[in-house]
Scaffold this motif. Structure first.
Motif, PDB file in Angstrom:
ATOM      1  N   VAL A   1     -70.780  93.162   7.151  1.00  0.00           N
ATOM      2  CA  VAL A   1     -70.964  91.922   6.399  1.00  0.00           C
ATOM      3  C   VAL A   1     -72.055  91.096   7.076  1.00  0.00           C
ATOM      4  O   VAL A   1     -72.337  91.272   8.262  1.00  0.00           O
ATOM      5  CB  VAL A   1     -69.665  91.082   6.321  1.00  0.00           C
ATOM      6  N   LYS A   2     -72.656  90.196   6.299  1.00  0.00           N
ATOM      7  CA  LYS A   2     -73.627  89.259   6.844  1.00  0.00           C
ATOM      8  C   LYS A   2     -72.997  87.874   6.834  1.00  0.00           C
ATOM      9  O   LYS A   2     -72.473  87.420   5.821  1.00  0.00           O
ATOM     10  CB  LYS A   2     -74.908  89.246   6.021  1.00  0.00           C
ATOM     11  N   ILE A   3     -73.043  87.183   7.956  1.00  0.00           N
ATOM     12  CA  ILE A   3     -72.445  85.865   8.095  1.00  0.00           C
ATOM     13  C   ILE A   3     -73.382  84.827   7.482  1.00  0.00           C
ATOM     14  O   ILE A   3     -74.536  84.698   7.893  1.00  0.00           O
ATOM     15  CB  ILE A   3     -72.171  85.526   9.581  1.00  0.00           C
TER      16      ILE A   3
ATOM     17  N   PHE B   1     -69.103  84.999   4.166  1.00  0.00           N
ATOM     18  CA  PHE B   1     -69.898  86.181   4.474  1.00  0.00           C
ATOM     19  C   PHE B   1     -70.168  86.970   3.209  1.00  0.00           C
ATOM     20  O   PHE B   1     -69.520  86.787   2.185  1.00  0.00           O
ATOM     21  CB  PHE B   1     -69.214  87.052   5.533  1.00  0.00           C
ATOM     22  N   LYS B   2     -71.131  87.842   3.332  1.00  0.00           N
ATOM     23  CA  LYS B   2     -71.506  88.674   2.196  1.00  0.00           C
ATOM     24  C   LYS B   2     -71.167  90.123   2.524  1.00  0.00           C
ATOM     25  O   LYS B   2     -71.646  90.680   3.505  1.00  0.00           O
ATOM     26  CB  LYS B   2     -73.000  88.529   1.907  1.00  0.00           C
TER      27      LYS B   2
ATOM     28  N   ALA C   1     -72.714  93.002  -2.296  1.00  0.00           N
ATOM     29  CA  ALA C   1     -73.264  91.948  -3.144  1.00  0.00           C
ATOM     30  C   ALA C   1     -72.265  90.813  -3.345  1.00  0.00           C
ATOM     31  O   ALA C   1     -72.568  89.829  -4.009  1.00  0.00           O
ATOM     32  CB  ALA C   1     -73.653  92.534  -4.500  1.00  0.00           C
ATOM     33  N   GLN C   2     -71.071  90.935  -2.773  1.00  0.00           N
ATOM     34  CA  GLN C   2     -69.996  89.985  -3.023  1.00  0.00           C
ATOM     35  C   GLN C   2     -69.877  88.948  -1.899  1.00  0.00           C
ATOM     36  O   GLN C   2     -69.807  89.292  -0.717  1.00  0.00           O
ATOM     37  CB  GLN C   2     -68.686  90.750  -3.167  1.00  0.00           C
ATOM     38  N   GLU C   3     -69.830  87.662  -2.299  1.00  0.00           N
ATOM     39  CA  GLU C   3     -69.590  86.568  -1.358  1.00  0.00           C
ATOM     40  C   GLU C   3     -68.089  86.432  -1.131  1.00  0.00           C
ATOM     41  O   GLU C   3     -67.316  86.437  -2.083  1.00  0.00           O
ATOM     42  CB  GLU C   3     -70.129  85.249  -1.913  1.00  0.00           C
ATOM     43  N   LYS C   4     -67.689  86.300   0.120  1.00  0.00           N
ATOM     44  CA  LYS C   4     -66.276  86.140   0.465  1.00  0.00           C
ATOM     45  C   LYS C   4     -66.128  85.062   1.518  1.00  0.00           C
ATOM     46  O   LYS C   4     -67.095  84.694   2.179  1.00  0.00           O
ATOM     47  CB  LYS C   4     -65.694  87.455   0.998  1.00  0.00           C
TER      48      LYS C   4
ATOM     49  N   GLY D   1     -76.378  84.400   9.951  1.00  0.00           N
ATOM     50  CA  GLY D   1     -77.442  85.401   9.910  1.00  0.00           C
ATOM     51  C   GLY D   1     -77.099  86.680  10.641  1.00  0.00           C
ATOM     52  O   GLY D   1     -77.749  87.701  10.445  1.00  0.00           O
ATOM     53  N   ASP D   2     -76.074  86.635  11.501  1.00  0.00           N
ATOM     54  CA  ASP D   2     -75.667  87.838  12.225  1.00  0.00           C
ATOM     55  C   ASP D   2     -74.932  88.785  11.275  1.00  0.00           C
ATOM     56  O   ASP D   2     -74.372  88.369  10.262  1.00  0.00           O
ATOM     57  CB  ASP D   2     -74.737  87.494  13.391  1.00  0.00           C
ATOM     58  N   TYR D   3     -74.953  90.051  11.621  1.00  0.00           N
ATOM     59  CA  TYR D   3     -74.193  91.070  10.894  1.00  0.00           C
ATOM     60  C   TYR D   3     -72.996  91.450  11.749  1.00  0.00           C
ATOM     61  O   TYR D   3     -73.122  91.633  12.955  1.00  0.00           O
ATOM     62  CB  TYR D   3     -75.056  92.295  10.610  1.00  0.00           C
TER      63      TYR D   3
END
Length: 187
Positions: A68-70, A140-141, A144-147, A160-162
């Motif tokens: 995920v991407k923060i 986070f993403k 394609a889904q925002e959670k 920005g971190d993964y």
């Protein structure tokens, strides 16, 4: 998804391991340097230590997760101070030989467990905090889904971190790996 009942109970009990230690120490007799109620003191010590070891071992053994991407993060580790309320009773006269007091403590902790289990807050745990885990409210993403959810992590991360995360319950995730944005560990 709800955390398995027995796992949640072990995690909850581990959060009160320091309280168990305080109660065991309070049972020491100053004159004999031995416990007033050795069987009860030993049972309390064993229960809390075993649950703390199970919780810490389980946390160390979570290895995989989805990337995920923060996008947003706020530190919620201070929420772990909510555990301090039951600790206050350890400063009052507490006798492990008083069965009514032990039943009342059991009822009180059972109520706290039910509330934390139903709200899925068993991971707000001082033993995990002492072991270096922080609690973060994140957006986070995943693909394609925002959670949004609470992330329990031993590593610090920022927007920005993964991260690789493993779902523990409905809105609770465990961070298994952090990749700093731009592969730079100090960003």
């Amino acid at each position: 998804m709800q955390l398995h009942f027995l796992s949640a109970l072990a995690i909850f009990i581990s959060g009160y391991a320091p309280l168990g230690l305080i109660l065991v120490v309070k049972d020491l007799n100053e004159n004999t340097a031995w416990f007033e109620h050795p069987a009860r003191a030993a049972a309390i010590a064993v229960l809390f230590v075993v649950c703390a070891l199970i919780t810490l071992s389980a946390a160390r053994n979570i290895k995989q997760g989805v990337p995920v991407k923060i996008n947003r993060v706020s530190n919620k580790s201070a929420d772990m101070f909510t555990y301090t309320i039951p600790y206050m009773m350890s400063f009052y006269k507490f006798d492990l030989g008083d069965w009514k007091l032990l039943v009342c403590l059991f009822i009180f902790l059972a109520l706290l467990f039910v509330l934390s289990y139903r709200t899925q807050n068993v991971f707000v745990n001082p033993v995990l905090a002492l072991a270096g885990y922080g609690l973060y409210d994140c957006q986070f993403k995943e693909g394609a889904q925002e959670k949004q959810g609470l992330l329990l992590s031993k590593e610090h991360f920022q927007v920005g971190d993964y991260c690789a995360i493993k779902r523990l319950s409905n809105l609770m995730y465990f961070v298994t790996q952090v990749e700093k944005k731009g592969n730079d560990s100090d960003d």
